[in-house]
Design an enzyme around this catalytic site. Sequence first.
Site, PDB file in Angstrom:
ATOM      1  CB  ALA A  63      -8.420   5.224   1.223  1.00  0.00           C
ATOM      2  N   GLY A 106     -11.856   1.622   2.282  1.00  0.00           N
ATOM      3  CA  GLY A 106     -12.766   2.771   2.264  1.00  0.00           C
ATOM      4  C   GLY A 106     -13.914   2.609   1.268  1.00  0.00           C
ATOM      5  CD  GLU A 109     -13.639   1.877   6.358  1.00  0.00           C
ATOM      6  OE1 GLU A 109     -12.863   2.437   5.565  1.00  0.00           O
ATOM      7  OE2 GLU A 109     -13.465   1.859   7.582  1.00  0.00           O
ATOM      8  CD  GLU A 129      -9.204  -0.831   5.598  1.00  0.00           C
ATOM      9  OE1 GLU A 129      -9.523  -2.039   5.714  1.00  0.00           O
ATOM     10  OE2 GLU A 129      -9.999   0.049   5.234  1.00  0.00           O
TER      11      GLU A 129
HETATM   12  N1  CAA Z   1      -5.037   3.023  -4.038  1.00  0.00           N
HETATM   13  C1  CAA Z   1      -4.290   3.446  -5.080  1.00  0.00           C
HETATM   14  N2  CAA Z   1      -4.131   2.726  -6.198  1.00  0.00           N
HETATM   15  C2  CAA Z   1      -4.746   1.534  -6.279  1.00  0.00           C
HETATM   16  C3  CAA Z   1      -5.541   1.036  -5.221  1.00  0.00           C
HETATM   17  C4  CAA Z   1      -5.666   1.820  -4.055  1.00  0.00           C
HETATM   18  N3  CAA Z   1      -6.409   1.452  -3.022  1.00  0.00           N
HETATM   19  N4  CAA Z   1      -6.007  -0.173  -5.567  1.00  0.00           N
HETATM   20  C5  CAA Z   1      -5.536  -0.416  -6.806  1.00  0.00           C
HETATM   21  N5  CAA Z   1      -4.781   0.621  -7.226  1.00  0.00           N
HETATM   22  C6  CAA Z   1      -4.083   0.774  -8.495  1.00  0.00           C
HETATM   23  C7  CAA Z   1      -2.824  -0.089  -8.533  1.00  0.00           C
HETATM   24  O1  CAA Z   1      -1.749   0.584  -7.902  1.00  0.00           O
HETATM   25  C8  CAA Z   1      -2.632  -0.235 -10.027  1.00  0.00           C
HETATM   26  O2  CAA Z   1      -2.065   0.941 -10.527  1.00  0.00           O
HETATM   27  P1  CAA Z   1      -0.768   0.859 -11.517  1.00  0.00           P
HETATM   28  O3  CAA Z   1      -1.316   0.178 -12.732  1.00  0.00           O
HETATM   29  O4  CAA Z   1      -0.415   2.288 -11.719  1.00  0.00           O
HETATM   30  O5  CAA Z   1       0.236   0.045 -10.791  1.00  0.00           O
HETATM   31  C9  CAA Z   1      -4.054  -0.299 -10.552  1.00  0.00           C
HETATM   32  O6  CAA Z   1      -4.889   0.253  -9.548  1.00  0.00           O
HETATM   33  C10 CAA Z   1      -4.539  -1.724 -10.803  1.00  0.00           C
HETATM   34  O7  CAA Z   1      -4.314  -2.470  -9.621  1.00  0.00           O
HETATM   35  P2  CAA Z   1      -3.535  -3.876  -9.595  1.00  0.00           P
HETATM   36  O8  CAA Z   1      -2.513  -3.924 -10.667  1.00  0.00           O
HETATM   37  O9  CAA Z   1      -3.085  -4.121  -8.198  1.00  0.00           O
HETATM   38  O10 CAA Z   1      -4.743  -4.850 -10.011  1.00  0.00           O
HETATM   39  P3  CAA Z   1      -4.963  -6.374  -9.584  1.00  0.00           P
HETATM   40  O11 CAA Z   1      -6.135  -6.814 -10.379  1.00  0.00           O
HETATM   41  O12 CAA Z   1      -3.697  -7.142  -9.651  1.00  0.00           O
HETATM   42  O13 CAA Z   1      -5.384  -6.322  -8.024  1.00  0.00           O
HETATM   43  C11 CAA Z   1      -6.555  -5.473  -6.111  1.00  0.00           C
HETATM   44  C12 CAA Z   1      -6.555  -5.676  -7.627  1.00  0.00           C
HETATM   45  C13 CAA Z   1      -6.602  -6.867  -5.425  1.00  0.00           C
HETATM   46  C14 CAA Z   1      -7.800  -4.683  -5.750  1.00  0.00           C
HETATM   47  C15 CAA Z   1      -5.263  -4.724  -5.680  1.00  0.00           C
HETATM   48  O14 CAA Z   1      -5.102  -3.566  -6.508  1.00  0.00           O
HETATM   49  C16 CAA Z   1      -5.268  -4.257  -4.259  1.00  0.00           C
HETATM   50  O15 CAA Z   1      -5.030  -5.056  -3.375  1.00  0.00           O
HETATM   51  N6  CAA Z   1      -5.523  -2.958  -4.032  1.00  0.00           N
HETATM   52  C17 CAA Z   1      -5.490  -2.376  -2.707  1.00  0.00           C
HETATM   53  C18 CAA Z   1      -6.737  -2.740  -1.909  1.00  0.00           C
HETATM   54  C19 CAA Z   1      -6.651  -2.171  -0.511  1.00  0.00           C
HETATM   55  O16 CAA Z   1      -5.759  -2.511   0.263  1.00  0.00           O
HETATM   56  N7  CAA Z   1      -7.602  -1.299  -0.161  1.00  0.00           N
HETATM   57  C20 CAA Z   1      -7.671  -0.692   1.143  1.00  0.00           C
HETATM   58  C21 CAA Z   1      -6.988   0.641   1.108  1.00  0.00           C
HETATM   59  S1  CAA Z   1      -6.783   1.296   2.710  1.00  0.00           S
HETATM   60  C22 CAA Z   1      -8.224   2.112   3.058  1.00  0.00           C
HETATM   61  O17 CAA Z   1      -9.186   2.075   2.314  1.00  0.00           O
HETATM   62  C23 CAA Z   1      -8.171   2.878   4.363  1.00  0.00           C
HETATM   63  C24 CAA Z   1      -9.448   3.326   4.966  1.00  0.00           C
HETATM   64  O18 CAA Z   1      -9.925   2.734   5.920  1.00  0.00           O
HETATM   65  C25 CAA Z   1     -10.110   4.535   4.539  1.00  0.00           C
END
Ligand code: CAA
Length: 256
Positions: A63, A106, A109, A129
Amino acid sequence: MSKQIVLERQGEIAIIKVVRPEALNALSRSIVDDMDALVEQVGADRSVRVLLFYSEGSFAAGADIKAMSLCDEEGAKAFLFTPTYDKIQSLPIPTIAVIEGYAFGGGLELALRCDFRLAAKDAKLGLPELNLGIIPGAGGTVLLPRLIGEAKAKELIYLSKTVTGAEAERIGLVNLAVEPGELLPTALQWAERLRTRSSLSLAAAKASIENAIANPDFRSAGKTEGELWAGLFGHHDQKEGMAAFFEKRKPSFTGQ
Ligand code: CAA
């Protein structure tokens, strides 16, 4: 409808794709609202026999954390993807999550709501999460233990562990992991095999399995199965399937 999600068709196979590469296809509320409308459209279109979720480069990095970070408790409730994901799980047609890149939070999921998960061996899957001070909120804590068992699900969720597609296959999280270049062709082969099955039998099998998971009591689930089974008799596909057996040919199902 935004341009961040599209519905493509390959004959009777529909493919829903998120197109937000700059955020690794993270799912915003508006993308999921549009997904909801597309799922409704697919559900109402009897010419769609199989639905794939496939997004290039990254299945979905979860998400949208930026939008989520602004939510209070009421806002978080409104942000939940559960109603749309419930709709996906309730579709009577087979659904396949085709996973390359990241399937996190998400995103995973969403994949858990599909009937099948196919992954590239180097894909990364997880429910991270707890790193954010929250828990999976769209079915992750409910569905992951069913698939891979309580101990392994707790390991992935409590420790925010991620697994590769290859490891996900080993623990039963995905049906199959293949070389990255083979992923989409393999998914389309699966879809093609499903497409030529009886849609009535598929819908009945899916309904029975979902019912048995939701209501595990053997007698009541068995009763429902028996009713679904009997309900198929009298339809063309049952007559055709059995006639084809006796005539030693492949059946030609019509979904009638
Ligand atoms: N939401 C918003 N933006 C996201 C995102 C997310 N979940 N995941 C990645 N992005 C964005 C980053 O902010 C970044 O944007 P900017 O260039 O503007 O900074 C861009 O995508 C590229 O990401 P990274 O620079 O972080 O890329 P990376 O290759 O270094 O890492 C990754 C990749 C390991 C997937 C890392 O981006 C990450 O950890 N993302 C978050 C993953 C996460 O925690 N997901 C769970 C979300 S909570 C959820 O889903 C709740 C639910 O139950 C519904």
